[in-house]
Motif scaffolding. Structure first.
Motif, PDB file in Angstrom:
ATOM      1  N   GLY A 186     -48.157  28.285 -14.989  1.00  0.00           N
ATOM      2  CA  GLY A 186     -47.346  28.827 -15.147  1.00  0.00           C
ATOM      3  C   GLY A 186     -46.997  28.416 -13.733  1.00  0.00           C
ATOM      4  O   GLY A 186     -47.405  27.330 -13.619  1.00  0.00           O
ATOM      5  N   LEU A 187     -45.366  28.578 -13.622  1.00  0.00           N
ATOM      6  CA  LEU A 187     -44.674  28.393 -12.075  1.00  0.00           C
ATOM      7  C   LEU A 187     -45.095  29.258 -10.814  1.00  0.00           C
ATOM      8  O   LEU A 187     -45.231  30.149 -10.868  1.00  0.00           O
ATOM      9  N   THR A 188     -44.932  28.662  -9.767  1.00  0.00           N
ATOM     10  CA  THR A 188     -45.456  28.613  -8.691  1.00  0.00           C
ATOM     11  C   THR A 188     -44.044  28.715  -7.569  1.00  0.00           C
ATOM     12  O   THR A 188     -43.778  27.151  -7.500  1.00  0.00           O
ATOM     13  N   SER A 189     -43.473  29.793  -7.332  1.00  0.00           N
ATOM     14  CA  SER A 189     -42.613  29.653  -6.501  1.00  0.00           C
ATOM     15  C   SER A 189     -42.484  28.395  -4.886  1.00  0.00           C
ATOM     16  O   SER A 189     -43.467  29.169  -3.978  1.00  0.00           O
ATOM     17  N   LEU A 190     -42.207  28.104  -4.767  1.00  0.00           N
ATOM     18  CA  LEU A 190     -41.927  27.714  -3.651  1.00  0.00           C
ATOM     19  C   LEU A 190     -40.671  27.632  -2.524  1.00  0.00           C
ATOM     20  O   LEU A 190     -40.749  28.296  -0.909  1.00  0.00           O
ATOM     21  N   LEU A 191     -40.168  27.403  -2.735  1.00  0.00           N
ATOM     22  CA  LEU A 191     -38.684  27.995  -2.251  1.00  0.00           C
ATOM     23  C   LEU A 191     -37.940  28.748  -2.436  1.00  0.00           C
ATOM     24  O   LEU A 191     -36.991  28.114  -3.470  1.00  0.00           O
ATOM     25  N   LEU A 192     -36.862  29.719  -1.476  1.00  0.00           N
ATOM     26  CA  LEU A 192     -36.010  29.930  -2.090  1.00  0.00           C
ATOM     27  C   LEU A 192     -34.860  29.785  -0.775  1.00  0.00           C
ATOM     28  O   LEU A 192     -34.434  30.821   0.183  1.00  0.00           O
ATOM     29  N   ILE A 193     -33.087  29.726  -1.776  1.00  0.00           N
ATOM     30  CA  ILE A 193     -32.048  29.556  -0.770  1.00  0.00           C
ATOM     31  C   ILE A 193     -31.130  29.880  -1.362  1.00  0.00           C
ATOM     32  O   ILE A 193     -30.500  30.134  -2.680  1.00  0.00           O
TER      33      ILE A 193
ATOM     34  N   SER B 106     -41.264  25.395   4.244  1.00  0.00           N
ATOM     35  CA  SER B 106     -42.141  25.781   4.224  1.00  0.00           C
ATOM     36  C   SER B 106     -43.384  25.116   4.601  1.00  0.00           C
ATOM     37  O   SER B 106     -43.441  24.406   3.510  1.00  0.00           O
ATOM     38  N   GLY B 107     -43.869  24.834   5.445  1.00  0.00           N
ATOM     39  CA  GLY B 107     -45.011  23.623   5.925  1.00  0.00           C
ATOM     40  C   GLY B 107     -44.417  22.617   5.499  1.00  0.00           C
ATOM     41  O   GLY B 107     -43.635  21.474   6.503  1.00  0.00           O
ATOM     42  N   ARG B 108     -44.735  21.412   4.486  1.00  0.00           N
ATOM     43  CA  ARG B 108     -44.317  20.527   4.384  1.00  0.00           C
ATOM     44  C   ARG B 108     -43.376  20.297   4.054  1.00  0.00           C
ATOM     45  O   ARG B 108     -42.651  18.884   3.159  1.00  0.00           O
ATOM     46  N   LEU B 109     -42.700  21.650   3.323  1.00  0.00           N
ATOM     47  CA  LEU B 109     -41.497  21.501   2.025  1.00  0.00           C
ATOM     48  C   LEU B 109     -40.453  21.924   2.997  1.00  0.00           C
ATOM     49  O   LEU B 109     -40.052  22.653   3.664  1.00  0.00           O
ATOM     50  N   ASN B 110     -39.489  21.351   2.783  1.00  0.00           N
ATOM     51  CA  ASN B 110     -37.867  21.377   3.078  1.00  0.00           C
ATOM     52  C   ASN B 110     -37.192  21.057   1.652  1.00  0.00           C
ATOM     53  O   ASN B 110     -36.507  20.283   1.484  1.00  0.00           O
ATOM     54  N   ALA B 111     -36.154  22.205   1.647  1.00  0.00           N
ATOM     55  CA  ALA B 111     -35.151  21.864   0.912  1.00  0.00           C
ATOM     56  C   ALA B 111     -33.870  22.345   1.186  1.00  0.00           C
ATOM     57  O   ALA B 111     -33.628  23.467   2.770  1.00  0.00           O
ATOM     58  N   SER B 112     -32.320  21.620   0.705  1.00  0.00           N
ATOM     59  CA  SER B 112     -31.645  21.895   1.080  1.00  0.00           C
ATOM     60  C   SER B 112     -30.413  22.077   0.154  1.00  0.00           C
ATOM     61  O   SER B 112     -30.795  22.006  -0.907  1.00  0.00           O
TER      62      SER B 112
ATOM     63  N   TYR C 178     -37.470  17.707  -0.108  1.00  0.00           N
ATOM     64  CA  TYR C 178     -37.801  17.010   0.987  1.00  0.00           C
ATOM     65  C   TYR C 178     -39.763  17.366   0.541  1.00  0.00           C
ATOM     66  O   TYR C 178     -39.930  18.737   0.574  1.00  0.00           O
ATOM     67  N   ILE C 179     -40.554  17.056   0.428  1.00  0.00           N
ATOM     68  CA  ILE C 179     -41.811  17.110   1.228  1.00  0.00           C
ATOM     69  C   ILE C 179     -42.896  15.277   2.029  1.00  0.00           C
ATOM     70  O   ILE C 179     -41.881  14.518   2.017  1.00  0.00           O
ATOM     71  N   ALA C 180     -43.393  16.048   2.482  1.00  0.00           N
ATOM     72  CA  ALA C 180     -43.307  15.401   3.576  1.00  0.00           C
ATOM     73  C   ALA C 180     -45.298  14.949   3.392  1.00  0.00           C
ATOM     74  O   ALA C 180     -45.739  15.832   2.919  1.00  0.00           O
ATOM     75  N   ALA C 181     -45.544  13.472   3.989  1.00  0.00           N
ATOM     76  CA  ALA C 181     -46.653  13.326   3.955  1.00  0.00           C
ATOM     77  C   ALA C 181     -47.510  13.997   3.043  1.00  0.00           C
ATOM     78  O   ALA C 181     -48.669  14.264   2.654  1.00  0.00           O
ATOM     79  N   SER C 182     -47.476  13.581   1.647  1.00  0.00           N
ATOM     80  CA  SER C 182     -47.686  14.001  -0.158  1.00  0.00           C
ATOM     81  C   SER C 182     -48.839  13.766  -0.075  1.00  0.00           C
ATOM     82  O   SER C 182     -49.712  12.892   0.593  1.00  0.00           O
ATOM     83  N   GLN C 183     -49.974  14.840  -0.182  1.00  0.00           N
ATOM     84  CA  GLN C 183     -51.111  14.183  -0.459  1.00  0.00           C
ATOM     85  C   GLN C 183     -51.121  14.493  -2.513  1.00  0.00           C
ATOM     86  O   GLN C 183     -50.094  14.322  -3.249  1.00  0.00           O
ATOM     87  N   PRO C 184     -52.054  13.837  -2.816  1.00  0.00           N
ATOM     88  CA  PRO C 184     -52.846  14.283  -4.312  1.00  0.00           C
ATOM     89  C   PRO C 184     -52.775  15.243  -4.789  1.00  0.00           C
ATOM     90  O   PRO C 184     -52.457  15.258  -6.289  1.00  0.00           O
ATOM     91  N   GLY C 185     -53.146  16.412  -4.141  1.00  0.00           N
ATOM     92  CA  GLY C 185     -52.433  17.750  -4.471  1.00  0.00           C
ATOM     93  C   GLY C 185     -51.226  18.123  -4.314  1.00  0.00           C
ATOM     94  O   GLY C 185     -50.833  19.052  -5.197  1.00  0.00           O
ATOM     95  N   ASP C 186     -50.251  17.089  -4.238  1.00  0.00           N
ATOM     96  CA  ASP C 186     -48.801  17.562  -4.939  1.00  0.00           C
ATOM     97  C   ASP C 186     -48.111  16.819  -5.853  1.00  0.00           C
ATOM     98  O   ASP C 186     -47.189  17.950  -6.140  1.00  0.00           O
TER      99      ASP C 186
END
Lengths: 114, 113
Positions: free
Chosen positions: B43-50, B59-65, B76-84
């Motif tokens: 399914g879909l997981t909500s990350l950020l709502l603007i 939210s954490g390593r995520l920034n949405a503009s 924007y995803i900072a310091a990306s990881q394989p789990g991303d």
């Protein structure tokens, strides 16, 4: 953490058969939605439901589709006579405050019409 | 009619890299914009709502503009990881009485270890 659940996870059916997809929204939520995603395509809105009635539907949601909240916990999508082009992943979603907050999605039911 | 487009369609980056995903929409009269994550067969997981009145959310390593006037949003995803690694979808809700979400085409992200 509460989750939206959907059953079955996969369903295979013959063209022309009726299918019912089931969803259990998060318990205190008031707004309910169905979306679908045909393989390789965008997620598309089908219908929204509030206060025991359809509040909005897309052009996809024709007379072959219906939704129901038969009790206090389930929310179902029925396709009366399935077509090959109904093959898709169907997602249920819910929220408590309509447009004011995010929609919480279930894991989906993958429907294959043969 | 609102059209939502995401660029690039696919992106592969090495672990640790910062990255930006783009979303554009044709009708600026939106109520809010959301970013979701979709894992294969899930399914879909909500990350950020603007909300339309906001410029960004973090939210954490995520920034949405959000730049509503130009019809653009970035994740924007900072310091990306394989789990991303996943497909990232943006979705807009138009103004008015509608609650439906209009989804973009998605960006398939692969973060290489």
């Amino acid at each position: 953490e509460p989750e939206v659940t959907q059953t079955p996870s996969h369903q295979v059916t013959q063209m022309g058969q009726e299918v019912i997809l089931r969803c259990v929204p998060i318990s205190n939520h008031l707004y309910f939605y169905w979306y679908r995603q045909i393989l390789g395509q965008k997620v598309e809105f089908l219908v929204s439901f509030y206060n025991n009635e359809i509040s909005e539907k897309s052009e996809i949601f024709d007379d072959q589709f219906s939704v129901e909240r038969p009790d206090g916990s389930n929310f179902t999508l029925k396709i009366r006579s399935t077509k090959l082009e109904d093959s898709a992943m169907y997602f249920c979603a819910s929220n408590n405050r309509g447009r004011w907050e995010t929609q919480y999605f279930g894991p989906g039911t993958r429907l294959l019409v043969l | 009619k609102q059209e939502v487009t995401q660029i690039p369609a696919a992106l592969s980056v090495p672990e640790g890299e910062n990255l930006v995903l783009n979303c554009s929409f044709t009708d600026s009269a939106i109520y809010n914009l959301q970013w979701f994550r979709q894992d294969p067969g899930k399914g879909l997981t909500s990350l950020l709502l603007i909300q339309s009145s906001q410029r960004e959310q973090t939210s954490g390593r995520l920034n949405a503009s959000l730049d509503k006037s130009s019809g653009r949003s970035t994740l924007y995803i900072a310091a990306s990881q394989p789990g991303d690694s996943a497909t990232y979808l943006c979705a807009v809700r138009l103004g008015g009485a509608t609650n439906k979400l209009i989804f973009g085409t998605g960006t398939l992200l692969a973060v290489q270890p």
